[in-house]
Scaffold this motif. Structure first.
Motif, PDB file in Angstrom:
ATOM      1  N   LEU A   1      -1.898  -2.870  -4.787  1.00 53.91           N
ATOM      2  CA  LEU A   1      -2.575  -4.128  -5.083  1.00 53.91           C
ATOM      3  C   LEU A   1      -3.248  -4.096  -6.452  1.00 53.91           C
ATOM      4  O   LEU A   1      -3.239  -5.097  -7.181  1.00 53.91           O
ATOM      5  N   ALA A   2      -3.829  -2.963  -6.802  1.00 53.56           N
ATOM      6  CA  ALA A   2      -4.498  -2.861  -8.104  1.00 53.56           C
ATOM      7  C   ALA A   2      -3.529  -3.135  -9.243  1.00 53.56           C
ATOM      8  O   ALA A   2      -3.881  -3.780 -10.246  1.00 53.56           O
ATOM      9  N   ALA A   3      -2.301  -2.656  -9.097  1.00 49.36           N
ATOM     10  CA  ALA A   3      -1.296  -2.890 -10.135  1.00 49.36           C
ATOM     11  C   ALA A   3      -0.953  -4.368 -10.240  1.00 49.36           C
ATOM     12  O   ALA A   3      -0.775  -4.908 -11.336  1.00 49.36           O
ATOM     13  N   LEU A   4      -0.857  -5.028  -9.101  1.00 52.30           N
ATOM     14  CA  LEU A   4      -0.593  -6.476  -9.118  1.00 52.30           C
ATOM     15  C   LEU A   4      -1.727  -7.209  -9.828  1.00 52.30           C
ATOM     16  O   LEU A   4      -1.486  -8.073 -10.691  1.00 52.30           O
TER      17      LEU A   4
ATOM     18  N   ASP B   1       0.842  -1.194   0.000  1.00 51.96           N
ATOM     19  CA  ASP B   1       0.000   0.000   0.000  1.00 51.96           C
ATOM     20  C   ASP B   1       0.877   1.244   0.000  1.00 51.96           C
ATOM     21  O   ASP B   1       1.707   1.425   0.894  1.00 51.96           O
ATOM     22  N   SER B   2       0.688   2.092  -1.006  1.00 53.82           N
ATOM     23  CA  SER B   2       1.481   3.314  -1.114  1.00 53.82           C
ATOM     24  C   SER B   2       0.602   4.470  -1.562  1.00 53.82           C
ATOM     25  O   SER B   2      -0.175   4.330  -2.514  1.00 53.82           O
ATOM     26  N   ASP B   3       0.712   5.577  -0.870  1.00 54.16           N
ATOM     27  CA  ASP B   3      -0.031   6.785  -1.256  1.00 54.16           C
ATOM     28  C   ASP B   3       0.663   7.550  -2.377  1.00 54.16           C
ATOM     29  O   ASP B   3       0.065   8.428  -3.005  1.00 54.16           O
ATOM     30  N   ASN B   4       1.919   7.208  -2.631  1.00 55.19           N
ATOM     31  CA  ASN B   4       2.721   7.983  -3.574  1.00 55.19           C
ATOM     32  C   ASN B   4       2.995   7.288  -4.898  1.00 55.19           C
ATOM     33  O   ASN B   4       3.307   7.949  -5.893  1.00 55.19           O
ATOM     34  N   ASP B   5       2.887   5.966  -4.918  1.00 53.41           N
ATOM     35  CA  ASP B   5       3.263   5.226  -6.124  1.00 53.41           C
ATOM     36  C   ASP B   5       2.217   4.159  -6.430  1.00 53.41           C
ATOM     37  O   ASP B   5       2.221   3.081  -5.833  1.00 53.41           O
ATOM     38  N   SER B   6       1.323   4.429  -7.363  1.00 54.85           N
ATOM     39  CA  SER B   6       0.253   3.492  -7.695  1.00 54.85           C
ATOM     40  C   SER B   6       0.765   2.257  -8.423  1.00 54.85           C
ATOM     41  O   SER B   6       0.060   1.244  -8.520  1.00 54.85           O
TER      42      SER B   6
END
Length: 374
Positions: free
Chosen positions: A77-80, A68-73
């Motif tokens: 999890l969505a990217a995975l 979980d990152s606020d800075n790097d989408s």
């Protein structure tokens, strides 16, 4: 078109992911799809799992890290879940987190194996199963619940012995789980278990294992129970002990005793499960070091002189439940059904229903079918 083999992702980087899933994947070898990604809520834990996975699985290419990152989408999890080289995910996250993650994974077109319990309570479990049956199952997706106790070869052997009539017709049973948890336990130190935001605490998290064994070995489903629940150690809120009387319609009945609030690690010698039949009885015990499921069957036969004779059979199977549930899941998504029926979400929901009914019975009789129809 890419020739890269489809892979899996492990969502969750806790104790069980490291100590159970990684060794099981290693044991499966080429029978398991390659581990291509891991996800955890924190970058630190995700990186630690990758280090462990690379060592245990002897990987030349470490899995990608997501968190979980606020800075790097690009690392969330969505990217995975957007990766087309990942066809299935294994979910080992906190109990209240899992339902939402399961839906996200299914929505992304991934097959899902999610850790028990199927949901924090019956209501959420019913809704999750409804969504899967109506929306995702018709698309050819698989969703199974990872209940490793039902997958244990020793438990499956015990179930077969009962089906084969080795103890006659089941007439009564008992199930006992005695556990000691102090504040130094690695399981207690898991933050989401320290302050559980779900019913039952350890009774739900661990108690479903005991109910899953009964569901697997008994010839008929449990239908009713009357129980009392209590809290005996304040740090194990909301409950740590259940004593229940359970029955299967008019067929047979038994007792279920579960506690995570035992006062000492020196525990009484008692069988975990005893099933008594019209022509014998059976005991089942989990031995943990090394992990073994030991089944002792005492069958009553008639000797040549007409007297009763007791014949003993002992089955000892190495504890390999996680490996077997993973293999069954991978076979299923590859189009090879082993016929064992492992991981059925509706069956796993019965385990939750039994615990939920026991927590709320207060001595009153609860019909499980009514709870599951709510």
């Amino acid at each position: 078109m890419s020739t890269t083999p489809a892979g899996i992702a492990l969502l969750g980087a806790g104790i069980f992911a490291k100590e159970a899933y990684l060794p099981a994947l290693a044991s499966l070898g080429d029978a398991a799809p390659p581990l291509k990604a891991v996800y955890s809520r924190s970058e630190t834990s995700a990186k630690a799992l990758v280090v462990a996975a690379s060592e245990v699985l002897k990987l030349t290419q470490p899995p990608s890290i997501y968190y979980d990152s606020d800075n790097d989408s690009s690392v969330n999890l969505a990217a995975l879940l957007a990766r087309d080289d990942i066809t299935a995910v294994v979910v080992a996250l906190p109990i209240t987190t899992q339902p939402g993650i399961i839906v996200k994974a299914l929505e992304a077109g991934k097959h899902v194996l999610s850790e028990k319990p199927v949901a924090p309570d019956v209501k959420q479990g019913l809704e999750l199963i409804r969504q899967f049956d109506e929306k995702y199952k018709p698309k050819g997706l698989f969703w199974r619940v990872a209940e490793n106790f039902e997958a244990e070869p020793g438990i499956q052997a015990a179930a077969k012995a009962i089906r084969d009539g080795k103890i006659g017709n089941v007439i009564f049973f008992k199930a006992v789980a005695v556990n000691y948890v102090n504040k130094e336990s690695k399981w207690y130190k898991t933050p989401w278990r320290t302050v559980p935001d779900y019913q039952g605490g350890f009774l739900l998290d661990g108690g479903v294992h005991t109910i899953a064994v009964l569901r697997t070995i008994l010839p008929n489903p449990l239908t009713h129970l009357s129980a009392f629940a209590s809290l005996n150690k304040d740090y194990l809120k909301p409950h740590d002990t259940i004593n229940a009387i359970v029955k299967s319609d008019e067929r047979f009945h038994g007792t279920v005793e579960l506690t995570w609030g035992f006062p000492t690690n020196t525990k009484p010698q008692t069988d975990g499960f005893v099933v008594t039949g019209s022509k014998g009885w059976m005991s089942i015990n989990h031995l943990w070091s090394p992990p073994v499921v030991k089944v002792v069957i005492k069958s009553i036969t008639e000797a040549e002189d007409g007297k009763e004779e007791v014949v003993e059979e002992v089955i000892e199977e190495t504890g390999r439940g996680v490996e077997f549930e993973l293999r069954s899941f991978f076979d299923a998504i590859a189009g090879r059904d082993d016929g064992l029926g492992l991981g059925d979400p509706s069956a796993a929901l019965v385990d939750v229903a039994v615990i939920q009914a026991a927590l709320n019975s207060h001595g009153n009789l609860v019909a499980l079918d009514q709870l599951l129809a709510a």
